[in-house]
Design a protein around this motif. Structure first.
Motif, short mmCIF file in Angstrom:
data_model
loop_
_atom_site.label_atom_id
_atom_site.label_comp_id
_atom_site.label_asym_id
_atom_site.label_seq_id
_atom_site.Cartn_x
_atom_site.Cartn_y
_atom_site.Cartn_z
N LEU A 198 44.58 26.73 57.72
CA LEU A 198 43.73 26.53 56.55
C LEU A 198 42.29 26.94 56.83
N LYS A 199 41.80 26.66 58.01
CA LYS A 199 40.44 27.09 58.35
C LYS A 199 40.33 28.60 58.32
N SER A 200 41.40 29.29 58.70
CA SER A 200 41.37 30.76 58.71
C SER A 200 41.30 31.34 57.31
N GLN A 201 41.57 30.52 56.28
CA GLN A 201 41.51 31.00 54.90
C GLN A 201 40.10 30.95 54.33
N LEU A 202 39.18 30.28 55.04
CA LEU A 202 37.79 30.28 54.60
C LEU A 202 37.21 31.68 54.73
N PRO A 203 36.23 32.04 53.89
CA PRO A 203 35.59 33.35 54.06
C PRO A 203 35.09 33.53 55.49
N THR A 204 35.23 34.72 56.00
CA THR A 204 34.86 34.99 57.39
C THR A 204 33.42 34.59 57.68
N TRP A 205 32.53 34.89 56.74
CA TRP A 205 31.12 34.59 56.97
C TRP A 205 30.83 33.08 56.96
N PHE A 206 31.75 32.29 56.37
CA PHE A 206 31.54 30.85 56.26
C PHE A 206 32.14 30.09 57.44
N GLN A 207 33.08 30.70 58.13
CA GLN A 207 33.81 30.00 59.19
C GLN A 207 32.91 29.45 60.30
N PRO A 208 31.88 30.19 60.77
CA PRO A 208 31.02 29.62 61.80
C PRO A 208 30.34 28.32 61.34
N TYR A 209 29.92 28.29 60.07
CA TYR A 209 29.30 27.05 59.58
C TYR A 209 30.31 25.92 59.54
N ALA A 210 31.51 26.19 59.06
CA ALA A 210 32.54 25.14 58.97
C ALA A 210 32.83 24.55 60.35
N GLU A 211 32.82 25.39 61.37
CA GLU A 211 33.06 24.90 62.73
C GLU A 211 31.93 23.99 63.18
N MET A 212 30.69 24.35 62.85
CA MET A 212 29.55 23.51 63.22
C MET A 212 29.53 22.23 62.39
N ALA A 256 32.03 20.59 61.32
CA ALA A 256 33.05 19.68 61.86
C ALA A 256 32.60 18.99 63.13
N LYS A 257 31.61 19.56 63.82
CA LYS A 257 31.10 18.97 65.06
C LYS A 257 29.89 18.07 64.84
N ALA A 258 29.27 18.16 63.68
CA ALA A 258 28.02 17.46 63.42
C ALA A 258 28.22 15.95 63.38
N THR A 259 27.20 15.25 63.81
CA THR A 259 27.22 13.78 63.70
C THR A 259 26.39 13.30 62.52
N TYR A 260 25.54 14.19 62.00
CA TYR A 260 24.66 13.82 60.87
C TYR A 260 24.49 15.07 60.01
N ILE A 261 24.83 14.97 58.74
CA ILE A 261 24.70 16.09 57.81
C ILE A 261 23.79 15.67 56.67
N SER A 262 22.73 16.44 56.45
CA SER A 262 21.83 16.23 55.32
C SER A 262 21.90 17.47 54.44
N THR A 263 22.12 17.31 53.15
CA THR A 263 22.23 18.47 52.28
C THR A 263 21.52 18.25 50.96
N TYR A 264 20.83 19.27 50.50
CA TYR A 264 20.28 19.30 49.14
C TYR A 264 21.03 20.36 48.38
N GLN A 265 21.57 19.99 47.22
CA GLN A 265 22.36 20.91 46.40
C GLN A 265 21.73 21.03 45.02
N SER A 266 21.32 22.24 44.69
CA SER A 266 20.62 22.47 43.42
C SER A 266 21.54 22.86 42.27
N GLN A 267 22.76 23.34 42.60
CA GLN A 267 23.64 23.88 41.56
C GLN A 267 24.98 23.17 41.46
#
Length: 279
Positions: free
Chosen positions: A82-96, A98-109
């Motif tokens: 399933l991870k391999s189905q993510l867009p190639t350019w997005f996969q490095p972020y998805a891997e990071m 999954a390793k994060a201990t703290y995620i902060s996000t602002y979403q405008s859309q």
């Protein structure tokens, strides 16, 4: 006719999954339709997965492990598929992510991917690429499994108020999505706030961004454009965005007031409207 196309198991996670499925099915002395009957699906679906023409789901994999007594082999493997189905350019972020201990996000859309419902995600992903929407939705749902871990990351989300009003997938889909956001109002590790229109100019006007923190690695800032993502560990950039995020949180409604606004929009904008009266 049974499809006997051979696979190179080293070609991709999907090919390896199909190769293993065929190998273990044949070892068990089962035909495709026989295994399909056990799994409550068609033999054709088994054949499509064996030939890497169809992406397996997690429920399929769990049933497969039970049927072939493979001790969780396919349940573990499907995560890679399933991870391999993510867009190639997005996969490095998805891997990071999954390793994060703290995620902060602002979403405008849009609602952040980790908090999207399946229907909301499908409405988004099927707009441009309907042929691969099912696989991409499955991959997005797989990403969300990090929130179910024994030690999940702390997730802080600031949503622009516009996100609540941007109708994705129709009123029913939006109502379900906003109801899903409300389930996190008392969650110990997930903190959702709404930045109201009344905030005026703010630190997120340049667009959405994510900050990832790790136990032993440098912090990362992630932003994306239409078809690419960018990660940086530049300390000055991280510092500026961290201060910006703190200002966004300060300008946003409290957790309780955010939940009240989400509930109000859910009822007033996406509530079930009475039909026309019949004379």
């Amino acid at each position: 006719m049974v499809n006997i196309r051979s696979l190179d198991p080293s070609a991709s996670p999907l090919d390896y999954y199909g190769y293993e499925l065929r190998r273990l099915r044949e070892e068990a002395g089962l035909k495709q339709d026989q295994l399909g009957s056990i799994l409550f699906c068609t033999g054709s679906l088994v054949g499509q997965i064996e030939t890497a023409k169809k992406v397996p789901t997690r429920p399929f994999s769990e049933r497969l492990d039970a049927a072939l007594m493979t001790d969780g082999h396919f349940s573990r493997l499907v995560g890679l598929v399933l991870k391999s189905q993510l867009p190639t350019w997005f996969q490095p972020y998805a891997e990071m992510e999954a390793k994060a201990t703290y995620i902060s996000t602002y979403q405008s859309q849009l609602v952040y991917g980790l908090l999207q419902t399946k229907e909301y995600a499908y409405a988004l992903l099927s707009f441009d690429k309907p042929d691969t929407a099912d696989e991409m939705v499955a991959a997005r749902m797989e990403r969300q499994r990090i929130l179910e871990r024994e030690h999940p990351p702390v997730l802080c989300v600031v949503l622009d108020e516009a996100v609540l009003y941007r109708e994705i997938g129709g009123p029913d889909v939006m109502r379900e999505q906003l109801a899903h956001l409300l389930t996190f109002r008392d969650h110990p590790w997930i903190h959702v706030q709404v930045l109201p229109f009344s905030a005026g100019q703010h630190a997120g006007l340049l667009g959405s961004f994510n900050l990832l923190r790790f136990e032993d690695d440098p912090d990362i800032l992630y932003t994306e454009s239409y078809d690419s993502g960018h990660m940086t560990a530049n300390s000055q950039v991280i510092r500026e965005r961290a201060v910006g995020y703190a200002r966004l949180q300060a300008a946003a409604l409290s957790r309780e007031d955010s939940a009240a606004l989400i509930a109000r929009v859910m009822e007033e904008r996406y509530g079930h409207q009475p039909g026309p009266e019949v004379a």
